[in-house]
Design a protein around this motif. Structure first.
Motif, PDB file in Angstrom:
ATOM      1  N   MET A  84     -21.597  21.459  37.386  1.00  0.00           N
ATOM      2  CA  MET A  84     -22.658  22.534  37.536  1.00  0.00           C
ATOM      3  C   MET A  84     -23.963  22.089  35.949  1.00  0.00           C
TER       4      MET A  84
ATOM      5  N   SER B  66     -26.316  30.574  30.645  1.00  0.00           N
ATOM      6  CA  SER B  66     -25.817  30.443  31.899  1.00  0.00           C
ATOM      7  C   SER B  66     -26.137  30.078  33.557  1.00  0.00           C
ATOM      8  N   PHE B  67     -27.221  29.224  33.060  1.00  0.00           N
ATOM      9  CA  PHE B  67     -27.874  28.150  34.146  1.00  0.00           C
ATOM     10  C   PHE B  67     -26.310  27.073  34.174  1.00  0.00           C
TER      11      PHE B  67
ATOM     12  N   MET C 295     -22.588  39.269  30.963  1.00  0.00           N
ATOM     13  CA  MET C 295     -23.604  39.350  31.862  1.00  0.00           C
ATOM     14  C   MET C 295     -23.411  41.726  31.976  1.00  0.00           C
ATOM     15  N   ARG C 296     -24.220  42.424  31.951  1.00  0.00           N
ATOM     16  CA  ARG C 296     -24.537  43.571  32.003  1.00  0.00           C
ATOM     17  C   ARG C 296     -23.318  43.650  32.661  1.00  0.00           C
TER      18      ARG C 296
ATOM     19  N   VAL D 111     -20.826  45.863  35.127  1.00  0.00           N
ATOM     20  CA  VAL D 111     -21.182  46.323  36.585  1.00  0.00           C
ATOM     21  C   VAL D 111     -19.858  47.976  35.800  1.00  0.00           C
TER      22      VAL D 111
ATOM     23  N   GLY E 171     -23.559  27.178  33.597  1.00  0.00           N
ATOM     24  CA  GLY E 171     -21.725  27.745  33.785  1.00  0.00           C
ATOM     25  C   GLY E 171     -21.993  29.086  33.528  1.00  0.00           C
ATOM     26  N   PHE E 172     -21.219  29.716  34.959  1.00  0.00           N
ATOM     27  CA  PHE E 172     -20.855  31.043  34.684  1.00  0.00           C
ATOM     28  C   PHE E 172     -20.406  32.004  33.317  1.00  0.00           C
TER      29      PHE E 172
ATOM     30  N   PRO F  60     -19.021  35.047  32.412  1.00  0.00           N
ATOM     31  CA  PRO F  60     -19.130  36.562  33.536  1.00  0.00           C
ATOM     32  C   PRO F  60     -19.359  37.697  31.897  1.00  0.00           C
TER      33      PRO F  60
ATOM     34  N   ARG G 288     -31.084  45.331  40.866  1.00  0.00           N
ATOM     35  CA  ARG G 288     -29.620  44.623  41.727  1.00  0.00           C
ATOM     36  C   ARG G 288     -30.710  42.992  42.407  1.00  0.00           C
ATOM     37  N   LEU G 289     -31.425  42.899  41.889  1.00  0.00           N
ATOM     38  CA  LEU G 289     -32.181  41.660  42.447  1.00  0.00           C
ATOM     39  C   LEU G 289     -31.644  40.824  40.994  1.00  0.00           C
ATOM     40  N   PHE G 290     -31.567  40.996  40.387  1.00  0.00           N
ATOM     41  CA  PHE G 290     -31.513  39.862  39.012  1.00  0.00           C
ATOM     42  C   PHE G 290     -30.439  39.619  38.042  1.00  0.00           C
ATOM     43  N   GLU G 291     -29.432  39.204  38.086  1.00  0.00           N
ATOM     44  CA  GLU G 291     -28.670  38.731  36.429  1.00  0.00           C
ATOM     45  C   GLU G 291     -29.527  39.434  35.559  1.00  0.00           C
ATOM     46  N   ILE G 292     -28.770  40.107  35.134  1.00  0.00           N
ATOM     47  CA  ILE G 292     -28.886  40.752  33.659  1.00  0.00           C
ATOM     48  C   ILE G 292     -28.613  40.877  32.487  1.00  0.00           C
TER      49      ILE G 292
END
Lengths: 392, 131
Positions: free
Chosen positions: B1, B105-106, B114-115, B117, B108-109, B111, B91-95
């Motif tokens: 990754m 975040s590029f 992130m903004r 949910v 590794g994830f 969570p 919703r089209l973007f990771e925020i």
């Protein structure tokens, strides 16, 4: 030490008087126990069984009171799980018999779990607590109340029989409970199910998506087919052999389980598509769980059964049927489009004519909004226009 | 990754109208045309975002998608959040909460960065609503 486990599924919560029915029962989705549904690629019962195996539990038996003919129940079967289907009236008797069997086979301690709630229990400390306290039966208690997980000593058959005959509500002798510090999800409603998916994405549970992390926060199962124009926004999961067709958007912790299909231009936001589900083209699915021809909205706490197969339908469960179905769809695609346009065009012209010439008794004060029949039908061109912003 | 490709962080101007959007687009055009671009737009200073600005964001995301890259948003101001939610383009973007986290975040994830949910809650009973 020989430790075995008995998992009870499809059993109503002991404190609820309601008998299990297909609709609106807690812990069920269309009659299926939520614990048998897959979360991020694997049925929850497999996640629980694997945790038990890792903790050294020798054998696991499943006593299932849910209808075995329901779809997706087959997915939960596994060779290393001894599976017994019983009727809901017979489930406690069957559990008692199963307890006797595992004790006969040499079990010294038996873990009895009703699924039900999903709880991440540290098995070793639980067993140690049971032995240290010299309990005959130990119940696990979470911060928000007891959960239906018990450890029973194999030599205490009377205590086990008493507990099972009282549907896990009463212990024969008072015993110190084991306080659980780990993750607990009551899994009463579809909202709890969605919360479990989101908590798994945000690493609050031990559940990890079954697939390859193709990009940070995007997991894909084997054989998943995603069109190039599809936008996947992390975190999301696409299960094995699922298909996401062109122009779709999968976002905000959505999970598309195995063999599901998302048709062109559909937005799936913070939702779960259960296995073998199809969702039609140009739809906007938000905060919902979809599967078995129904949608459960988490936002509105409402359930809707859908007959229209162009919106939601089921994908055939066998590969031969799926191939036949795809072939039939391919062959009939052009004729269907021609007929649809022909009929759609006629309806449209008729409704336009009606709007231009209102009947003599027409009173504008009475009509507050246009009738549903007069709305423009959702032809593919209209849908494409609606979805244009999402496709860019 | 792990990735060795550069992540470009670009701060968006205070007012993103048609003129500013065009200018901003010209600035980021070379990065959009890179191989598998990795972009982060910082919207912390955005006080005004109109349809041209949203369209520009959509254009950028479609360009990076064509080149198998990604565009993420960070430090959204309240005004930008409102407009993106209103146009349902959020919703089209990771925020992400900050540009640093978005850049990280590029590789590794993340969570927790992130903004969040929205948390699901049972709707209140009608009587409670009336009260």
């Amino acid at each position: 030490m020989d430790v075995r486990a008995i998992l009870l599924t499809g059993v109503a919560a002991p404190n609820s008087d309601a008998a299990i029915s297909v609709n609106d029962s807690p812990e069920l989705f269309a009659g299926l126990p939520l614990a048998l549904l897959p979360v991020l690629g694997r049925p929850l019962i497999h996640q629980i069984a694997d945790r038990l195996k890792q903790a050294g539990v020798d054998a696991i038996s499943v006593v299932n009171a849910a209808d075995p003919t329901l779809p997706l129940i087959e997915d939960a079967h596994r060779p290393d799980l001894k599976w017994k289907d019983v009727s809901s009236e017979q489930v406690w008797r069957a559990a008692e018999e199963e307890f006797d069997e595992v004790v006969q086979a040499g079990a010294e301690l038996v873990i009895v779990m009703r699924l039900g709630p999903y709880a991440e229990i540290e098995i070793d400390p639980l067993l140690q607590f049971h032995l240290d306290e010299r309990n005959h039966a130990t119940q696990v208690i979470a911060e928000d109340g007891p959960i239906d997980v018990f450890v029973l000593s194999g030599s205490r058959r009377n205590d086990a029989a008493f507990l099972l005959r009282n549907k896990l509500t009463r212990l024969r002798r008072p015993a110190a409970p084991f306080l659980l510090n780990g993750y607990v999800n009551r899994l009463c409603t579809a909202a709890d199910f969605r919360r479990l998916v989101l908590d798994s994405f945000s690493l609050k549970t031990c559940i990890r998506p079954l697939g390859e992390e193709v990009r940070p926060g995007i997991w894909m199962g084997a054989g998943a087919k995603i069109d190039r124009s599809v936008r996947l926004v992390a975190p999301c999961f696409i299960g094995s052999r699922a298909r996401v067709r062109s122009g779709s958007l999968i976002t905000r912790g959505s999970s598309i389980e195995h063999h599901s299909i998302v048709d062109c231009g559909t937005v799936v936001e913070a939702s779960t598509l259960l296995p073998l589900s199809y969702i039609g083209a140009g739809l906007d699915l938000m905060h919902s769980v979809v599967g078995l021809k129904r949608i459960v909205s988490v936002k509105y706490a409402a359930q809707l059964e859908i007959e229209d197969s162009s919106l939601v339908s089921a994908v055939p469960s066998t590969s031969a049927l799926r191939t036949l179905s795809h072939a039939a769809n391919l062959i009939t695609f052009v004729p269907r489009q021609m007929i649809r346009n022909l009929i759609g065009g006629r309806k449209l012209r008729k409704s336009q004519a009606d709007a231009e010439c209102p009947p003599p008794s027409f009173d504008p004060g009475v009509v507050t909004r246009p009738a549903v029949q007069d709305r423009q039908s959702l032809t593919s061109s209209v849908v494409a226009g609606m979805r244009e912003y999402g496709n860019q | 990754m792990e990735t060795s490709r550069p992540v470009v962080v670009k701060r968006m101007p205070e007012r993103v109208n048609q003129r500013e959007a065009r200018k901003f687009l010209q600035d980021v055009q070379p990065f959009l045309r890179a191989d598998r671009p990795q972009l982060v737009f910082d919207l912390s200073q955005v006080k005004q975002l109109d349809a041209a600005g949203v369209e520009m964001l959509l254009h950028c995301v479609s360009e990076v998608m064509k080149r198998d890259g990604d565009l993420k948003l960070a430090s959204l101001s309240r005004q930008a959040t409102m407009v993106l939610e209103l146009t349902r383009t959020d919703r089209l973007f990771e925020i992400y909460e900050s540009s640093t986290e978005a850049a990280r975040s590029f590789s590794g994830f993340l969570p927790n960065a992130m903004r969040p949910v929205p948390v699901y809650q049972q709707p209140a009973a009608p009587t409670q609503l009336a009260a």
